[in-house]
Design a protein around this motif. Structure first.
Motif, short mmCIF file in Angstrom:
data_model
loop_
_atom_site.label_atom_id
_atom_site.label_comp_id
_atom_site.label_asym_id
_atom_site.label_seq_id
_atom_site.Cartn_x
_atom_site.Cartn_y
_atom_site.Cartn_z
N UNK A 132 10.07 -1.68 10.70
CA UNK A 132 11.80 -0.67 12.15
C UNK A 132 12.28 -0.04 10.76
N UNK A 133 12.78 1.01 11.21
CA UNK A 133 13.33 2.05 10.96
C UNK A 133 14.47 1.37 11.91
N UNK A 134 16.44 1.95 11.23
CA UNK A 134 17.38 1.62 11.37
C UNK A 134 18.49 2.58 11.33
N UNK A 143 13.29 5.73 -1.20
CA UNK A 143 14.21 6.70 -0.70
C UNK A 143 13.19 7.73 0.03
N UNK A 144 13.50 7.82 1.22
CA UNK A 144 13.45 9.84 1.44
C UNK A 144 14.76 10.18 1.84
N UNK A 145 14.28 12.49 1.62
CA UNK A 145 15.43 12.68 2.27
C UNK A 145 16.42 12.94 1.08
N UNK A 146 16.63 12.48 0.14
CA UNK A 146 17.82 12.38 -0.89
C UNK A 146 18.63 13.21 -0.70
N UNK A 147 19.75 14.56 -0.42
CA UNK A 147 20.63 14.92 -0.66
C UNK A 147 20.66 15.74 0.40
N UNK A 148 20.42 15.12 1.93
CA UNK A 148 20.54 15.93 3.41
C UNK A 148 21.27 14.75 4.17
N UNK A 149 21.15 15.09 5.28
CA UNK A 149 21.87 13.89 6.31
C UNK A 149 21.33 13.44 7.10
N UNK A 150 19.83 13.48 6.26
CA UNK A 150 18.85 12.63 7.54
C UNK A 150 18.16 11.81 6.47
N UNK A 151 19.13 10.69 5.16
CA UNK A 151 18.57 10.11 4.35
C UNK A 151 18.30 8.68 4.95
N UNK A 152 16.70 8.25 4.41
CA UNK A 152 16.08 7.16 4.89
C UNK A 152 15.80 6.79 3.77
N UNK A 169 19.19 6.87 7.83
CA UNK A 169 18.01 6.06 8.48
C UNK A 169 18.72 4.19 7.35
N UNK A 170 18.32 2.77 7.66
CA UNK A 170 17.48 2.18 6.72
C UNK A 170 16.86 1.51 6.94
N UNK A 171 15.63 1.35 6.13
CA UNK A 171 14.27 0.77 6.43
C UNK A 171 13.57 -0.23 5.38
N UNK A 172 12.77 -0.95 5.66
CA UNK A 172 12.63 -2.04 4.94
C UNK A 172 11.19 -1.33 4.32
N UNK A 173 11.00 -1.73 2.79
CA UNK A 173 9.56 -0.92 2.37
C UNK A 173 8.37 -1.23 3.07
N UNK A 174 7.22 0.06 2.88
CA UNK A 174 5.78 -0.50 3.47
C UNK A 174 5.59 -1.62 2.79
N UNK A 175 5.12 -2.47 3.87
CA UNK A 175 4.53 -3.84 3.46
C UNK A 175 3.32 -3.42 2.62
N UNK A 176 2.98 -3.95 2.35
CA UNK A 176 1.11 -4.22 1.43
C UNK A 176 0.25 -4.45 2.75
N UNK A 177 -0.95 -3.42 2.28
CA UNK A 177 -2.54 -3.54 3.44
C UNK A 177 -2.92 -5.01 2.28
N UNK A 178 -3.50 -5.64 3.73
CA UNK A 178 -4.02 -6.28 3.73
C UNK A 178 -5.23 -6.55 2.53
N UNK A 179 -5.18 -7.72 2.27
CA UNK A 179 -6.84 -7.39 1.07
C UNK A 179 -8.12 -7.50 1.56
N UNK A 180 -9.05 -6.54 1.39
CA UNK A 180 -10.25 -7.26 2.36
C UNK A 180 -11.55 -7.13 1.81
N UNK A 181 -10.97 -7.91 0.54
CA UNK A 181 -12.31 -8.01 -0.69
C UNK A 181 -12.94 -9.06 0.03
N UNK A 182 -13.88 -9.62 0.29
CA UNK A 182 -14.05 -10.39 -0.03
C UNK A 182 -14.24 -11.46 -1.21
N UNK A 183 -13.34 -13.08 -1.27
CA UNK A 183 -13.58 -13.87 -2.17
C UNK A 183 -14.68 -14.27 -2.65
N UNK A 184 -15.13 -14.53 -3.71
CA UNK A 184 -16.68 -15.02 -4.35
C UNK A 184 -16.82 -16.78 -4.22
N UNK A 185 -17.92 -16.30 -3.43
CA UNK A 185 -17.54 -18.36 -3.46
C UNK A 185 -18.70 -18.56 -4.91
#
Length: 156
Positions: free
Chosen positions: A110-112, A35-44, A134-150
């Motif tokens: 989204x932020x709520x 979470x962000x902004x702990x200790x403030x009135x804008x806690x996320x 604000x209530x918010x979901x954790x960030x989504x991981x970035x898609x893997x862009x490394x090609x799969x070996x064949x």
């Protein structure tokens, strides 16, 4: 899944003297998700779908009570969002509010934002709105862009 506890500490005397919530309301949570902004009135607060969230208020000055009189998301009333208001009791400051994060229908990125209305002073109708939480979901991981070996002819 563990509940998320959001604890709001309020300097009621500062509010009675006309100070804004930015210097008199201190919100903390026990989220392990960053979470962000702990200790403030804008806690996320970072949350998961389906997670129980509990809000509790504690006055910094124990001589003046404070409690949540309303909790709402956007323009909705508290009851429309599935938030359980504190029951009408002789000691509303001893109650907490709680509700479940919907398990579907919310955007994962989204932020709520929500608004707490605090009431304080047993003999006076003082109310203060705390906006910017604000209530918010954790960030989504970035898609893997490394090609799969064949394997071609036994060679990778």
């Amino acid at each position: 899944m563990q509940p998320l506890n959001i604890q709001i500490f309020v300097d009621v005397m500062a509010l009675l003297l006309g100070n804004p919530p930015e210097g008199a309301v201190f919100a903390f949570d026990d989220s392990t998700l960053g979470s962000k902004n702990n200790g403030t009135p804008t806690l996320q607060s970072t949350i998961w779908p389906g997670q129980l969230v509990r809000w509790t208020v504690t006055p910094v000055d124990v001589q003046t009570s404070v409690w949540i009189s309303d909790l709402s998301f956007g323009d909705a009333e508290a009851s429309e969002e599935g938030i359980k208001p504190a029951p009408e009791t002789a000691t509303p400051w001893a109650e907490s509010w709680e509700g479940y994060v919907p398990a579907y229908g919310l955007s994962a990125d989204g932020d709520y934002p929500y608004r707490l209305t605090l009431r304080f002073g047993a003999l006076t109708p003082y109310r203060v709105a705390v906006e910017g939480l604000v209530l918010r979901f954790p960030p989504q991981p970035a898609p893997i862009s490394t090609p799969v070996a064949t394997i071609v002819d036994g060679v990778v």
